[in-house]
Enzyme design. Structure first.
Site, PDB file in Angstrom:
ATOM      1  N   GLY A 168      34.309  30.739  13.661  1.00  0.00           N
ATOM      2  CA  GLY A 168      33.587  31.057  12.429  1.00  0.00           C
ATOM      3  C   GLY A 168      34.190  30.309  11.256  1.00  0.00           C
ATOM      4  CG  HIS A 169      37.382  28.566  11.287  1.00  0.00           C
ATOM      5  ND1 HIS A 169      37.814  27.411  11.888  1.00  0.00           N
ATOM      6  CD2 HIS A 169      37.901  29.560  12.036  1.00  0.00           C
ATOM      7  CE1 HIS A 169      38.568  27.703  12.910  1.00  0.00           C
ATOM      8  NE2 HIS A 169      38.629  29.001  13.046  1.00  0.00           N
ATOM      9  CB  ALA A 170      34.196  23.672   9.465  1.00  0.00           C
TER      10      ALA A 170
END
Ligand code: TYD
Length: 137
Positions: A51-53
């Site tokens: 749930g991130h980059a």
């Protein structure tokens, strides 16, 4: 960056009746030098990770045991990759939003990373990530 740069890599596998062996050399089998290793385990059924980059980080994600899905998203396109082999890994280049879900019971997710942990390298807000990709307002 485009998700088309993210590929499932076939790692070397030495098959042996005593048990198989896979090895990974940074910069050779994967397109970066390894500076950090971490792993996810004891993941409860239905849980989602990621749930991130990352701005600069490259990673290789491997299902060492069991299986799970990696959902990769560059803001324009998404793809879901099922990982269930110890000799395969998905290469995730920088600037890709990723989620991991559909973990089987007892799954272990190994991650090889090109740099040390740095919270400043994360996009944890999807809209901020899209903006950095030049998409949306
Ligand atoms: P995070 O990267 O958000 O986990 P995931 O992507 O697997 O869902 O990290 C969760 C927490 O662990 C966060 O507080 C940062 C910490 N952490 C470290 O301290 N070092 C690390 O190498 C990693 C990957 C996470």
């Amino acid at each position: 960056m485009s998700i088309h740069r993210c590929k499932v890599l076939d790692l070397p596998k030495i098959s042996d009746p005593r048990g198989n062996l896979t090895f990974i050399e940074g910069g050779s089998h994967i397109p970066f030098d390894i500076r950090r290793v971490y792993y996810l385990y004891d993941v409860p059924g239905g849980a989602e990770r990621g749930g991130h980059a990352h701005k600069d980080l490259s990673q290789l994600i491997i299902a060492m045991s069991g299986s799970f899905d990696a959902v990769l998203d560059d803001g324009r396109e998404k793809k879901r990759v099922h990982l269930n082999r110890s000799y395969n890994g998905i290469y995730v280049c920088p600037m890709i939003w990723r989620e991991l879900d559909n973990f089987s019971s007892g799954a272990v997710c190994l991650v090889l990373a090109s740099n040390l942990y740095d919270e400043a390298d994360y996009y944890r807000d999807y809209d901020e990530f899209l903006h950095a990709q030049g998409i949306g307002g």
